[in-house]
Motif scaffolding. Structure first.
Motif, mmCIF file in Angstrom:
data_model
loop_
_atom_site.group_PDB
_atom_site.id
_atom_site.type_symbol
_atom_site.label_atom_id
_atom_site.label_comp_id
_atom_site.label_asym_id
_atom_site.label_seq_id
_atom_site.Cartn_x
_atom_site.Cartn_y
_atom_site.Cartn_z
ATOM 1 N N HIS A 1 0.851 -1.183 0.000
ATOM 2 C CA HIS A 1 0.000 0.000 0.000
ATOM 3 C C HIS A 1 0.887 1.232 0.000
ATOM 4 O O HIS A 1 1.899 1.286 0.712
ATOM 5 C CB HIS A 1 -0.892 0.031 1.248
ATOM 6 C CG HIS A 1 -1.594 -1.265 1.493
ATOM 7 N ND1 HIS A 1 -2.813 -1.555 0.962
ATOM 8 C CD2 HIS A 1 -1.210 -2.368 2.177
ATOM 9 C CE1 HIS A 1 -3.171 -2.773 1.316
ATOM 10 N NE2 HIS A 1 -2.201 -3.285 2.048
ATOM 11 N N LEU A 2 0.503 2.218 -0.762
ATOM 12 C CA LEU A 2 1.184 3.502 -0.752
ATOM 13 C C LEU A 2 0.635 4.292 0.427
ATOM 14 O O LEU A 2 -0.573 4.471 0.556
ATOM 15 C CB LEU A 2 0.921 4.241 -2.066
ATOM 16 C CG LEU A 2 1.621 5.564 -2.270
ATOM 17 C CD1 LEU A 2 3.136 5.400 -2.239
ATOM 18 C CD2 LEU A 2 1.186 6.181 -3.603
ATOM 19 N N ASP A 3 1.523 4.727 1.315
ATOM 20 C CA ASP A 3 1.117 5.492 2.494
ATOM 21 C C ASP A 3 0.977 6.956 2.087
ATOM 22 O O ASP A 3 1.955 7.600 1.716
ATOM 23 C CB ASP A 3 2.158 5.340 3.599
ATOM 24 C CG ASP A 3 1.742 5.993 4.904
ATOM 25 O OD1 ASP A 3 0.793 6.808 4.899
ATOM 26 O OD2 ASP A 3 2.367 5.688 5.929
ATOM 27 N N LEU B 1 -1.720 -1.159 -3.771
ATOM 28 C CA LEU B 1 -0.902 -1.314 -4.966
ATOM 29 C C LEU B 1 -1.117 -2.716 -5.519
ATOM 30 O O LEU B 1 -1.204 -3.682 -4.749
ATOM 31 C CB LEU B 1 0.576 -1.098 -4.643
ATOM 32 C CG LEU B 1 0.946 0.308 -4.171
ATOM 33 C CD1 LEU B 1 2.389 0.348 -3.687
ATOM 34 C CD2 LEU B 1 0.735 1.317 -5.294
ATOM 35 N N ALA B 2 -1.223 -2.849 -6.829
ATOM 36 C CA ALA B 2 -1.379 -4.164 -7.440
ATOM 37 C C ALA B 2 -0.094 -4.973 -7.300
ATOM 38 O O ALA B 2 -0.141 -6.192 -7.108
ATOM 39 C CB ALA B 2 -1.773 -4.026 -8.910
ATOM 40 N N MET C 1 2.932 -0.560 -9.297
ATOM 41 C CA MET C 1 1.772 -0.845 -10.141
ATOM 42 C C MET C 1 0.534 -0.544 -9.308
ATOM 43 O O MET C 1 0.326 -1.163 -8.260
ATOM 44 C CB MET C 1 1.760 -2.316 -10.576
ATOM 45 C CG MET C 1 2.985 -2.730 -11.366
ATOM 46 S SD MET C 1 3.103 -1.936 -12.967
ATOM 47 C CE MET C 1 1.628 -2.526 -13.755
ATOM 48 N N ARG C 2 -0.248 0.422 -9.749
ATOM 49 C CA ARG C 2 -1.448 0.808 -9.005
ATOM 50 C C ARG C 2 -2.561 -0.203 -9.203
ATOM 51 O O ARG C 2 -2.654 -0.864 -10.236
ATOM 52 C CB ARG C 2 -1.915 2.185 -9.450
ATOM 53 C CG ARG C 2 -0.889 3.267 -9.128
ATOM 54 C CD ARG C 2 -1.316 4.616 -9.592
ATOM 55 N NE ARG C 2 -2.310 5.163 -8.666
ATOM 56 C CZ ARG C 2 -2.972 6.287 -8.900
ATOM 57 N NH1 ARG C 2 -2.768 6.967 -10.019
ATOM 58 N NH2 ARG C 2 -3.840 6.741 -8.022
#
Length: 126
Positions: free
Chosen positions: A5-7, A16-17, A52-53
Motif C-alpha cells: 500500500h502507498l502510504d 498497490l497491485a 503498479m497501481r
C-alpha cells in the motif's frame, strides 16, 4: 505474495497491485524477500522500483503522482508491506525519491497513471 500500500499520510492508503523490478546498487532484489530480511546498511542504498497501481485510485495518490512526475520534485515515500492498520507491519522508506517515468493505460486521463517508476537515494525498513 505480500500486499503493498502507498502510504498517503493521515491514515490514508492506496492499494498497490504490485511492486516490480526493485534494484539496489544495480542488483535486482525480490521485494518480498527484502521486506522479510533484517538487513541494515550503514551506507545509503540507492535504487529503483516500479509501483503498479490497483483498480481503485485514491485522489491523494493521483495528486502525489502529479507532484513526483516533475523530476525536480524529490520527496520521501513510504510503502506499507501488509496490513496498513497493524502497527507491526513493516514500512519501506524511500528517501529522496522521484518519478523516472509513468504509464497510463488510458492516455486521455493523465492524472491516473497505472504504473510509475521511482528512483531513490536510500531505502530502509522499519
Amino acid at each position: 505474495m505480500t500486499s503493498y500500500h502507498l502510504d498517503l499520510g493521515e491514515t490514508r492508503t492506496e492499494d498497490l497491485a504490485n511492486i516490480l523490478n526493485l534494484t539496489l546498487d544495480d542488483e535486482t532484489v525480490d521485494i518480498d524477500e527484502f521486506v522479510t530480511s533484517d538487513t541494515d546498511s550503514s551506507r545509503p542504498r540507492p535504487g529503483e522500483l516500479v509501483l503498479m497501481r490497483g483498480d481503485s485510485h485514491h485522489p491523494a495518490a493521483s495528486a502525489w503522482l502529479n507532484d513526483v512526475e516533475d523530476t525536480s520534485t524529490h520527496q520521501d515515500v513510504v510503502i506499507i508491506a501488509g496490513d496498513p492498520t497493524s502497527p507491526r507491519t513493516r514500512r519501506i522508506h524511500l528517501t529522496n525519491a522521484w518519478a523516472t517515468w509513468t504509464f497510463d493505460r488510458d492516455d486521455d486521463n493523465d492524472d491516473e497513471a497505472d504504473a510509475i517508476g521511482i528512483a531513490f537515494d536510500d531505502i530502509t525498513l522499519k
